[in-house]
Design a protein around this motif. Structure first.
Motif, PDB file in Angstrom:
ATOM      1  N   LEU A 114       0.851  -1.182   0.000  1.00  0.00           N
ATOM      2  CA  LEU A 114       0.000   0.000   0.000  1.00  0.00           C
ATOM      3  C   LEU A 114       0.890   1.236   0.000  1.00  0.00           C
ATOM      4  N   THR A 140     -12.220  -0.061   1.149  1.00  0.00           N
ATOM      5  CA  THR A 140     -11.537   0.579   0.033  1.00  0.00           C
ATOM      6  C   THR A 140     -12.522   1.418  -0.766  1.00  0.00           C
ATOM      7  N   SER A 142     -12.697   3.558  -4.779  1.00  0.00           N
ATOM      8  CA  SER A 142     -12.059   3.838  -6.040  1.00  0.00           C
ATOM      9  C   SER A 142     -12.882   4.865  -6.786  1.00  0.00           C
TER      10      SER A 142
END
Length: 144
Positions: A114, A140, A142
């Motif tokens: 990461l 997460t 995006s």
């Protein structure tokens, strides 16, 4: 949602042109120049760019849409959800195989690297999982 009278063939042409514009180098430059992933409004700005592309495509095809038009993807998905050929054109924008690579409870996960957005420091995921006896929750996001 108002029916705009599109048939499947026309919807496919629209989707192909939209895809072409989405991946054009000019669009990528626009994404890089207008999106700051450290800002809280990044997703709003991303949607604006996508909306601009939608309206460019629709204008090229001479399509007039109502002011509350939800966007090409939402319209096509609502109108052609049972048309396999049209849905196949949407594949580049949809996750049609969700769950295929889902991790299982107690299973192993890849030790990925990461990178910090702010400092660019690199960390292994395993180094962040300090309490091995407890589950690790990974959330997460995006903008792609």
């Amino acid at each position: 949602m108002e029916d705009l009278g599109w048939d499947a063939e026309f919807a496919i042409k629209i989707l192909r042109r939209q895809k072409e514009l989405m991946y054009a180098s000019e669009t990528m430059k626009s994404f890089k120049g207008r999106l700051d992933f450290k800002e809280s409004d990044v997703l709003v700005n991303l949607q604006k760019i996508k909306g601009e592309i939608d309206y460019q495509v629709l204008d090229e095809f001479g399509v007039k849409v109502p002011s509350d038009f939800p966007g090409i993807l939402a319209y096509v998905d609502a109108k052609f959800s049972k048309n396999q050929e049209v849905m196949e054109e949407l594949r580049y924008r949809r996750f049609t195989e969700l769950g295929k690579d889902v991790l299982t409870i107690g299973g192993t996960y890849p030790d990925v690297e990461l990178v910090s957005v702010e400092t660019h420091d690199k960390y292994l995921l395993s180094s962040l999982h300090l309490h091995k006896e407890r589950p690790l929750l990974i959330v997460t996001s995006s903008a792609s």
